[in-house]
Design a protein around this motif. Structure first.
Motif, PDB file in Angstrom:
ATOM      1  N   ALA A  65      64.236  10.693 -58.193  1.00 58.08           N
ATOM      2  CA  ALA A  65      63.887   9.521 -57.379  1.00 58.08           C
ATOM      3  C   ALA A  65      65.130   8.728 -57.006  1.00 58.08           C
ATOM      4  CB  ALA A  65      62.900   8.632 -58.131  1.00 58.08           C
ATOM      5  N   ARG A  66      66.051   8.595 -57.932  1.00 57.30           N
ATOM      6  CA  ARG A  66      67.302   7.879 -57.625  1.00 57.30           C
ATOM      7  C   ARG A  66      68.133   8.631 -56.597  1.00 57.30           C
ATOM      8  NH1 ARG A  66      69.696   5.613 -63.336  1.00 57.30           N
ATOM      9  NH2 ARG A  66      68.128   3.995 -63.647  1.00 57.30           N
ATOM     10  N   ALA A  67      68.215   9.951 -56.737  1.00 58.58           N
ATOM     11  CA  ALA A  67      68.990  10.746 -55.776  1.00 58.58           C
ATOM     12  C   ALA A  67      68.375  10.645 -54.377  1.00 58.58           C
ATOM     13  CB  ALA A  67      69.052  12.196 -56.237  1.00 58.58           C
ATOM     14  N   ALA A  68      67.060  10.729 -54.311  1.00 54.99           N
ATOM     15  CA  ALA A  68      66.392  10.594 -53.013  1.00 54.99           C
ATOM     16  C   ALA A  68      66.605   9.201 -52.439  1.00 54.99           C
ATOM     17  CB  ALA A  68      64.897  10.880 -53.157  1.00 54.99           C
ATOM     18  N   ALA A  69      66.559   8.182 -53.292  1.00 53.70           N
ATOM     19  CA  ALA A  69      66.751   6.807 -52.829  1.00 53.70           C
ATOM     20  C   ALA A  69      68.154   6.600 -52.280  1.00 53.70           C
ATOM     21  CB  ALA A  69      66.471   5.825 -53.962  1.00 53.70           C
ATOM     22  N   VAL A  70      69.154   7.140 -52.943  1.00 54.36           N
ATOM     23  CA  VAL A  70      70.531   6.989 -52.455  1.00 54.36           C
ATOM     24  C   VAL A  70      70.690   7.665 -51.100  1.00 54.36           C
ATOM     25  CG1 VAL A  70      72.919   7.689 -52.897  1.00 54.36           C
ATOM     26  CG2 VAL A  70      71.579   6.661 -54.723  1.00 54.36           C
ATOM     27  N   CYS A  71      70.151   8.875 -50.967  1.00 58.34           N
ATOM     28  CA  CYS A  71      70.233   9.577 -49.672  1.00 58.34           C
ATOM     29  C   CYS A  71      69.507   8.799 -48.576  1.00 58.34           C
ATOM     30  CB  CYS A  71      69.645  10.974 -49.799  1.00 58.34           C
ATOM     31  SG  CYS A  71      70.606  12.074 -50.841  1.00 58.34           S
ATOM     32  N   LEU A  72      68.331   8.272 -48.894  1.00 58.76           N
ATOM     33  CA  LEU A  72      67.569   7.502 -47.911  1.00 58.76           C
ATOM     34  C   LEU A  72      68.266   6.189 -47.557  1.00 58.76           C
ATOM     35  CD1 LEU A  72      63.975   8.114 -49.257  1.00 58.76           C
ATOM     36  CD2 LEU A  72      64.881   8.886 -47.059  1.00 58.76           C
ATOM     37  N   LEU A  73      68.901   5.549 -48.533  1.00 58.51           N
ATOM     38  CA  LEU A  73      69.621   4.309 -48.249  1.00 58.51           C
ATOM     39  C   LEU A  73      70.800   4.546 -47.317  1.00 58.51           C
ATOM     40  CD1 LEU A  73      69.610   2.592 -51.755  1.00 58.51           C
ATOM     41  CD2 LEU A  73      68.426   1.805 -49.700  1.00 58.51           C
ATOM     42  N   VAL A  74      71.550   5.594 -47.587  1.00 56.67           N
ATOM     43  CA  VAL A  74      72.685   5.923 -46.709  1.00 56.67           C
ATOM     44  C   VAL A  74      72.199   6.261 -45.308  1.00 56.67           C
ATOM     45  CG1 VAL A  74      74.535   7.594 -46.323  1.00 56.67           C
ATOM     46  CG2 VAL A  74      74.198   6.620 -48.591  1.00 56.67           C
ATOM     47  N   ALA A  75      71.158   7.081 -45.232  1.00 57.49           N
ATOM     48  CA  ALA A  75      70.617   7.450 -43.921  1.00 57.49           C
ATOM     49  C   ALA A  75      70.034   6.232 -43.193  1.00 57.49           C
ATOM     50  CB  ALA A  75      69.544   8.524 -44.082  1.00 57.49           C
ATOM     51  N   GLY A  76      69.415   5.320 -43.940  1.00 54.27           N
ATOM     52  CA  GLY A  76      68.878   4.101 -43.335  1.00 54.27           C
ATOM     53  C   GLY A  76      69.957   3.227 -42.744  1.00 54.27           C
ATOM     54  N   LEU A 120      72.946   4.175 -41.826  1.00 48.58           N
ATOM     55  CA  LEU A 120      73.531   4.878 -40.675  1.00 48.58           C
ATOM     56  C   LEU A 120      72.626   4.786 -39.443  1.00 48.58           C
ATOM     57  CD1 LEU A 120      75.011   8.033 -42.415  1.00 48.58           C
ATOM     58  CD2 LEU A 120      76.269   6.118 -41.401  1.00 48.58           C
ATOM     59  N   ALA A 121      71.318   4.808 -39.663  1.00 45.48           N
ATOM     60  CA  ALA A 121      70.398   4.656 -38.524  1.00 45.48           C
ATOM     61  C   ALA A 121      70.521   3.258 -37.929  1.00 45.48           C
ATOM     62  CB  ALA A 121      68.962   4.929 -38.973  1.00 45.48           C
ATOM     63  N   PHE A 122      70.601   2.239 -38.785  1.00 42.47           N
ATOM     64  CA  PHE A 122      70.815   0.883 -38.278  1.00 42.47           C
ATOM     65  C   PHE A 122      72.132   0.790 -37.508  1.00 42.47           C
ATOM     66  CE2 PHE A 122      67.932  -0.903 -41.701  1.00 42.47           C
ATOM     67  CZ  PHE A 122      67.001  -1.404 -40.807  1.00 42.47           C
ATOM     68  N   ALA A 123      73.158   1.452 -38.019  1.00 40.64           N
ATOM     69  CA  ALA A 123      74.490   1.365 -37.402  1.00 40.64           C
ATOM     70  C   ALA A 123      74.537   2.061 -36.038  1.00 40.64           C
ATOM     71  CB  ALA A 123      75.535   1.965 -38.337  1.00 40.64           C
ATOM     72  N   GLN A 124      73.571   2.919 -35.736  1.00 42.76           N
ATOM     73  CA  GLN A 124      73.539   3.568 -34.426  1.00 42.76           C
ATOM     74  C   GLN A 124      73.182   2.581 -33.310  1.00 42.76           C
ATOM     75  OE1 GLN A 124      74.365   6.820 -33.681  1.00 42.76           O
ATOM     76  NE2 GLN A 124      75.047   6.788 -35.809  1.00 42.76           N
ATOM     77  N   ASP A 125      72.353   1.588 -33.629  1.00 43.05           N
ATOM     78  CA  ASP A 125      71.897   0.644 -32.616  1.00 43.05           C
ATOM     79  C   ASP A 125      72.567  -0.718 -32.691  1.00 43.05           C
ATOM     80  OD1 ASP A 125      70.144   2.310 -31.334  1.00 43.05           O
ATOM     81  OD2 ASP A 125      68.417   1.743 -32.552  1.00 43.05           O
ATOM     82  N   MET A 126      73.280  -1.002 -33.777  1.00 40.24           N
ATOM     83  CA  MET A 126      73.837  -2.341 -33.977  1.00 40.24           C
ATOM     84  C   MET A 126      75.301  -2.251 -34.389  1.00 40.24           C
ATOM     85  SD  MET A 126      70.909  -3.880 -36.434  1.00 40.24           S
ATOM     86  CE  MET A 126      69.223  -3.367 -36.258  1.00 40.24           C
ATOM     87  N   ARG A 127      75.949  -3.396 -34.326  1.00 40.11           N
ATOM     88  CA  ARG A 127      77.288  -3.469 -34.896  1.00 40.11           C
ATOM     89  C   ARG A 127      77.162  -3.404 -36.410  1.00 40.11           C
ATOM     90  NH1 ARG A 127      81.264  -5.897 -31.245  1.00 40.11           N
ATOM     91  NH2 ARG A 127      80.184  -6.286 -29.284  1.00 40.11           N
ATOM     92  N   TYR A 128      78.266  -3.099 -37.101  1.00 39.04           N
ATOM     93  CA  TYR A 128      78.207  -2.869 -38.545  1.00 39.04           C
ATOM     94  C   TYR A 128      77.738  -4.097 -39.319  1.00 39.04           C
ATOM     95  CZ  TYR A 128      80.673   1.482 -37.617  1.00 39.04           C
ATOM     96  OH  TYR A 128      81.027   2.718 -37.151  1.00 39.04           O
ATOM     97  N   LEU A 129      78.175  -5.269 -38.927  1.00 38.45           N
ATOM     98  CA  LEU A 129      77.755  -6.478 -39.631  1.00 38.45           C
ATOM     99  C   LEU A 129      76.262  -6.736 -39.430  1.00 38.45           C
ATOM    100  CD1 LEU A 129      78.654  -8.791 -41.403  1.00 38.45           C
ATOM    101  CD2 LEU A 129      79.168 -10.094 -39.355  1.00 38.45           C
ATOM    102  N   ALA A 130      75.772  -6.566 -38.228  1.00 38.56           N
ATOM    103  CA  ALA A 130      74.344  -6.739 -37.956  1.00 38.56           C
ATOM    104  C   ALA A 130      73.527  -5.657 -38.655  1.00 38.56           C
ATOM    105  CB  ALA A 130      74.076  -6.710 -36.458  1.00 38.56           C
ATOM    106  N   ALA A 131      74.050  -4.434 -38.705  1.00 40.26           N
ATOM    107  CA  ALA A 131      73.355  -3.348 -39.407  1.00 40.26           C
ATOM    108  C   ALA A 131      73.256  -3.639 -40.897  1.00 40.26           C
ATOM    109  CB  ALA A 131      74.078  -2.024 -39.172  1.00 40.26           C
ATOM    110  N   THR A 132      74.323  -4.170 -41.461  1.00 37.90           N
ATOM    111  CA  THR A 132      74.320  -4.512 -42.885  1.00 37.90           C
ATOM    112  C   THR A 132      73.340  -5.651 -43.157  1.00 37.90           C
ATOM    113  OG1 THR A 132      76.619  -3.788 -43.048  1.00 37.90           O
ATOM    114  CG2 THR A 132      75.783  -5.188 -44.824  1.00 37.90           C
ATOM    115  N   PHE A 133      73.277  -6.627 -42.277  1.00 36.62           N
ATOM    116  CA  PHE A 133      72.336  -7.730 -42.449  1.00 36.62           C
ATOM    117  C   PHE A 133      70.888  -7.238 -42.355  1.00 36.62           C
ATOM    118  CE2 PHE A 133      69.671 -11.109 -40.706  1.00 36.62           C
ATOM    119  CZ  PHE A 133      69.849 -12.072 -41.694  1.00 36.62           C
ATOM    120  N   ALA A 134      70.586  -6.407 -41.374  1.00 37.30           N
ATOM    121  CA  ALA A 134      69.229  -5.874 -41.230  1.00 37.30           C
ATOM    122  C   ALA A 134      68.867  -4.991 -42.421  1.00 37.30           C
ATOM    123  CB  ALA A 134      69.104  -5.089 -39.929  1.00 37.30           C
TER     124      ALA A 134
END
Length: 90
Positions: free
Chosen positions: A38-49, A51-65
């Motif tokens: 569960a932890r391994a899946a969560a880490v992969c999903l967090l990174v992918a999440g 990165l998905a935010f960073a595709q549409d936003m600037r890095y600071l806005a992606a981190t905030f969202a």
């Protein structure tokens, strides 16, 4: 809403669900999920999440969202678990 933002929201919420479901105090299921998968899946999903935010936003806005989604999911999941537990026992 841009598609990568929706994907980021879903992936981040699923990562929170993985972490919560692996907790020994969770009320979603009768027994918690295995800890390391569960932890391994969560880490992969967090990174992918993020990165998905960073595709549409600037890095600071992606981190905030990303952080706001984490706070929301970790706040709501215990209440959902309690509701499911109450309905299961009655």
């Amino acid at each position: 809403m841009p598609i990568f933002t929706v994907i980021g929201l879903l992936l981040t919420a699923l990562a929170c669900l993985c972490l919560y479901a692996a907790s020994p105090n969770q009320k979603l299921r009768a027994s918690p999920w295995p800890l390391w998968p569960a932890r391994a899946a969560a880490v992969c999903l967090l990174v992918a999440g993020w990165l998905a935010f960073a595709q549409d936003m600037r890095y600071l806005a992606a981190t905030f969202a990303f952080g706001t989604t984490l706070m929301l999911a970790f706040s709501v999941l215990p209440y959902i678990g309690a509701l499911i537990h109450v309905r299961r026992t009655h």
